[in-house]
Design a protein around this motif. Sequence first.
Motif, short mmCIF file in Angstrom:
data_model
loop_
_atom_site.label_atom_id
_atom_site.label_comp_id
_atom_site.label_asym_id
_atom_site.label_seq_id
_atom_site.Cartn_x
_atom_site.Cartn_y
_atom_site.Cartn_z
N UNK A 31 0.81 -1.22 0.00
CA UNK A 31 0.00 0.00 0.00
C UNK A 31 0.85 1.27 0.00
N UNK A 32 2.13 1.11 0.32
CA UNK A 32 3.02 2.26 0.41
C UNK A 32 3.64 2.60 -0.93
N UNK A 33 3.93 1.57 -1.72
CA UNK A 33 4.59 1.75 -3.03
C UNK A 33 3.63 1.29 -4.12
N UNK A 34 3.50 2.10 -5.14
CA UNK A 34 2.65 1.75 -6.28
C UNK A 34 3.40 0.75 -7.14
N UNK A 35 3.19 -0.54 -6.88
CA UNK A 35 3.96 -1.59 -7.55
C UNK A 35 3.39 -1.89 -8.94
N UNK A 36 4.31 -2.19 -9.87
CA UNK A 36 3.90 -2.59 -11.20
C UNK A 36 3.83 -4.11 -11.35
N UNK A 37 4.29 -4.83 -10.33
CA UNK A 37 4.26 -6.29 -10.36
C UNK A 37 3.59 -6.82 -9.11
N UNK A 38 4.05 -7.99 -8.65
CA UNK A 38 3.40 -8.61 -7.48
C UNK A 38 4.43 -9.21 -6.54
N UNK A 39 4.16 -9.08 -5.24
CA UNK A 39 4.92 -9.81 -4.23
C UNK A 39 4.50 -11.27 -4.31
N UNK A 40 5.45 -12.17 -4.12
CA UNK A 40 5.17 -13.61 -4.29
C UNK A 40 4.89 -14.26 -2.94
#
Length: 328
Positions: free
Chosen positions: A319-328
Amino acid sequence: MVMRELRYNPLTGQWIMVSAVRKNRPWRPKNFCPFCPGGEETGYGWEVLLLPNRFPMFSFNAPKPESKGFYKKARALGQCSVIVETPEHGLKDLEELSIEQMTKVVQLWKQITEELKNNPHIAYLSIFRNKGEEIGVSLTHPHGQLYALPFIPLKVRLKMENSRRYYNRFKKCLFCKILDEELKGKRLIYENNDFILFLPFFANWPFEVHIYPKRHIQWLTQLTQAEILNLADILRVTTGTLNSLFERQMPYVMTVYQAPFKGECPFYHLHIEFYPLLREKDKLKYAAGIEMGTWDFTYDGIPEENARKLKNACKKIKDKIDMRGKCV
């Protein structure tokens, strides 16, 4: 004349960088930051900046040392520069840069690689980042560095040797094989369309992480615009993950490994490695007796367990960083 030269170690095949000017570096000045806008070297109106290192190990004007007798010396020909990553002084790490700003940093990496790649004096370009007082960072304004070297460092030569041997035997890139193995998920932490972040099976440091491009490339100059954007993304996620692990700023060294500039290296693969210094919240991992004496590391813990901790740390920053991928 300031002494600046290379000295050859015949036992290891390494060049030792000797510079008398390095001892004059300032240590964390309190009243003035040379990297902030408005300084003598910086001026105004910039977003990222490449500055000459005031205390360089290498110079294209380095004198030719006398080399007589058994020991061998060489000119310290090359370039040392500082990459000022943002005009903002108070940011603590790369995850605090916007994705647009981080993209500009990666574009500068690509640009300087392109410029130095055709220089006949340069054999290898090392782009790196030191963070934290524990590492010995003398200036806190967000910045990285580059050393353009007239030789190929020993660690790079070892990686090349082993990857060349694997390529000749199996007709496949060794890094691509590692990428395939890590995509199975035990130590995979994060991925986007073009890059993966993982704690390697063979990690030296307790929370060491590597970034590999999914496409087989050798140099930053080969990155597409989409890959530049996704490299910026995964660098922000990596630093955010490391800093959320113990809920404190993680000291680390980051190094970008490209192929050497001379010759073809179809067996090599661009990659980035992070060496974080903490093994627990208030405990440093020291490179002590066995590590310093043999260059072989002991691992404090189990890599798969530490990878799980990093996976959880990655999820904490979603929620802090606008990620372009996904945490696994």
